[in-house]
Write a protein that holds these residues in place. Structure first.
Motif, PDB file in Angstrom:
ATOM      1  N   HIS A 102      32.393  23.710 -86.849  1.00 10.91           N
ATOM      2  CA  HIS A 102      33.294  24.280 -85.842  1.00 10.91           C
ATOM      3  C   HIS A 102      34.549  24.781 -86.557  1.00 10.91           C
ATOM      4  O   HIS A 102      35.098  24.086 -87.416  1.00 10.91           O
ATOM      5  CB  HIS A 102      33.657  23.213 -84.803  1.00 10.91           C
ATOM      6  CG  HIS A 102      34.331  23.760 -83.602  1.00 10.91           C
ATOM      7  ND1 HIS A 102      35.654  24.141 -83.614  1.00 10.91           N
ATOM      8  CD2 HIS A 102      33.863  24.011 -82.355  1.00 10.91           C
ATOM      9  CE1 HIS A 102      35.983  24.586 -82.417  1.00 10.91           C
ATOM     10  NE2 HIS A 102      34.914  24.526 -81.634  1.00 10.91           N
ATOM     11  N   ARG A 128      32.378  18.659 -85.655  1.00 10.10           N
ATOM     12  CA  ARG A 128      31.449  19.352 -84.767  1.00 10.10           C
ATOM     13  C   ARG A 128      30.674  20.382 -85.588  1.00 10.10           C
ATOM     14  O   ARG A 128      31.244  21.075 -86.437  1.00 10.10           O
ATOM     15  CB  ARG A 128      32.205  20.058 -83.635  1.00 10.10           C
ATOM     16  CG  ARG A 128      32.715  19.102 -82.574  1.00 10.10           C
ATOM     17  CD  ARG A 128      33.635  19.788 -81.614  1.00 10.10           C
ATOM     18  NE  ARG A 128      34.893  20.097 -82.319  1.00 10.10           N
ATOM     19  CZ  ARG A 128      35.905  20.753 -81.775  1.00 10.10           C
ATOM     20  NH1 ARG A 128      35.827  21.205 -80.540  1.00 10.10           N
ATOM     21  NH2 ARG A 128      37.012  20.976 -82.463  1.00 10.10           N
ATOM     22  N   TRP A 136      27.540  22.899 -79.660  1.00  5.16           N
ATOM     23  CA  TRP A 136      28.346  22.140 -80.623  1.00  5.16           C
ATOM     24  C   TRP A 136      28.016  20.666 -80.470  1.00  5.16           C
ATOM     25  O   TRP A 136      28.071  20.133 -79.367  1.00  5.16           O
ATOM     26  CB  TRP A 136      29.843  22.377 -80.405  1.00  5.16           C
ATOM     27  CG  TRP A 136      30.252  23.770 -80.737  1.00  5.16           C
ATOM     28  CD1 TRP A 136      30.583  24.759 -79.861  1.00  5.16           C
ATOM     29  CD2 TRP A 136      30.342  24.341 -82.038  1.00  5.16           C
ATOM     30  NE1 TRP A 136      30.876  25.914 -80.545  1.00  5.16           N
ATOM     31  CE2 TRP A 136      30.740  25.685 -81.887  1.00  5.16           C
ATOM     32  CE3 TRP A 136      30.121  23.864 -83.327  1.00  5.16           C
ATOM     33  CZ2 TRP A 136      30.927  26.544 -82.966  1.00  5.16           C
ATOM     34  CZ3 TRP A 136      30.307  24.721 -84.408  1.00  5.16           C
ATOM     35  CH2 TRP A 136      30.707  26.043 -84.216  1.00  5.16           C
ATOM     36  N   ARG A 137      27.665  20.034 -81.563  1.00  2.36           N
ATOM     37  CA  ARG A 137      27.299  18.618 -81.561  1.00  2.36           C
ATOM     38  C   ARG A 137      28.250  17.865 -82.483  1.00  2.36           C
ATOM     39  O   ARG A 137      28.645  18.377 -83.530  1.00  2.36           O
ATOM     40  CB  ARG A 137      25.856  18.424 -82.069  1.00  2.36           C
ATOM     41  CG  ARG A 137      24.797  19.218 -81.321  1.00  2.36           C
ATOM     42  CD  ARG A 137      24.609  18.764 -79.919  1.00  2.36           C
ATOM     43  NE  ARG A 137      24.050  17.420 -79.890  1.00  2.36           N
ATOM     44  CZ  ARG A 137      23.766  16.763 -78.786  1.00  2.36           C
ATOM     45  NH1 ARG A 137      23.994  17.309 -77.605  1.00  2.36           N
ATOM     46  NH2 ARG A 137      23.258  15.556 -78.843  1.00  2.36           N
ATOM     47  N   TRP A 138      28.604  16.646 -82.115  1.00  4.29           N
ATOM     48  CA  TRP A 138      29.447  15.803 -82.958  1.00  4.29           C
ATOM     49  C   TRP A 138      28.578  15.084 -83.987  1.00  4.29           C
ATOM     50  O   TRP A 138      27.556  14.488 -83.638  1.00  4.29           O
ATOM     51  CB  TRP A 138      30.184  14.765 -82.121  1.00  4.29           C
ATOM     52  CG  TRP A 138      31.372  15.323 -81.411  1.00  4.29           C
ATOM     53  CD1 TRP A 138      31.446  15.683 -80.097  1.00  4.29           C
ATOM     54  CD2 TRP A 138      32.648  15.583 -81.978  1.00  4.29           C
ATOM     55  NE1 TRP A 138      32.707  16.168 -79.816  1.00  4.29           N
ATOM     56  CE2 TRP A 138      33.470  16.111 -80.953  1.00  4.29           C
ATOM     57  CE3 TRP A 138      33.196  15.438 -83.259  1.00  4.29           C
ATOM     58  CZ2 TRP A 138      34.789  16.474 -81.164  1.00  4.29           C
ATOM     59  CZ3 TRP A 138      34.520  15.798 -83.461  1.00  4.29           C
ATOM     60  CH2 TRP A 138      35.291  16.314 -82.431  1.00  4.29           C
ATOM     61  N   THR A 164      26.983  12.788 -80.568  1.00  2.00           N
ATOM     62  CA  THR A 164      27.508  13.490 -79.390  1.00  2.00           C
ATOM     63  C   THR A 164      27.492  12.614 -78.146  1.00  2.00           C
ATOM     64  O   THR A 164      28.484  12.566 -77.399  1.00  2.00           O
ATOM     65  CB  THR A 164      26.711  14.790 -79.146  1.00  2.00           C
ATOM     66  OG1 THR A 164      26.786  15.580 -80.334  1.00  2.00           O
ATOM     67  CG2 THR A 164      27.252  15.560 -77.969  1.00  2.00           C
TER      68      THR A 164
END
Length: 182
Positions: A102, A128, A136-138, A164
């Protein structure tokens, strides 16, 4: 060649044969030499077995696994990482994996891993990353320095599980606590 020994075990040998000339210069006998390379063959097989175990472990782990060389180039990515990114190794190796980060998180993450490599220290950071579907994934990345048999720094090996769901749960708890206070 594989040569059976008197105890029934098979040994691998490198064999060289050569003619031995008689008094008239014509070949009289065949001489030879065999060098036992059984241990080398066993070591080669053990290495292949170890690599296969590592590959199987890393490809079935439910997390992104990666290896950065001393220059920060990504030189190994497991199957889960490729599936997450929806890309081939060539598309995200080197430093191209950074494109998945990100834009708000990338500078701090890259600075952190660069510092960990420079200082040869452990690394842990949330970031992210864009999954193949654009979401968007953590990820929670953990990395450790990797050293060779002679103590030389080989880079950092890391693992980044998708957290996430946990981050969303934390955010929901914070929001509900804020609503109770208000």
């Amino acid at each position: 060649e594989t040569i059976p020994h008197t105890d029934g075990t098979l040994h691998h040998s490198v064999v060289a044969k050569f003619p031995i000339a008689g008094p008239d210069g014509a070949p009289l006998l065949i001489g030879g030499m065999a060098i036992d390379v059984t241990e080398e063959k066993r070591a080669e097989q053990a290495l292949r077995d170890s690599e296969e175990k590592f590959r199987l472990l890393s490809d079935t782990a439910p997390a992104l696994i990666w290896l950065l060389d001393p220059d920060g180039q990504c030189v190994f990515i497991n199957r889960q990482f490729l599936d997450f990114a929806g890309a081939t190794f060539d598309e995200i190796s080197g430093t191209k994996w950074r494109l998945l980060l990100h834009p708000d998180d990338a500078p701090m993450y890259i600075d952190g891993i660069t510092a960990a490599q420079r200082e040869r220290t452990a690394f842990q950071h949330r970031v992210r990353a864009r999954r193949r579907d654009g979401q968007w994934r953590w990820l929670d990345s953990f990395a450790q320095p990797l050293y060779g048999a002679e103590g030389e720094y080989l880079g950092h090996v890391g693992i980044s599980p998708d957290i996430t769901v946990a981050v969303e749960a934390e955010e929901a708890i914070r929001a509900s606590q804020a609503a109770v206070v208000a």
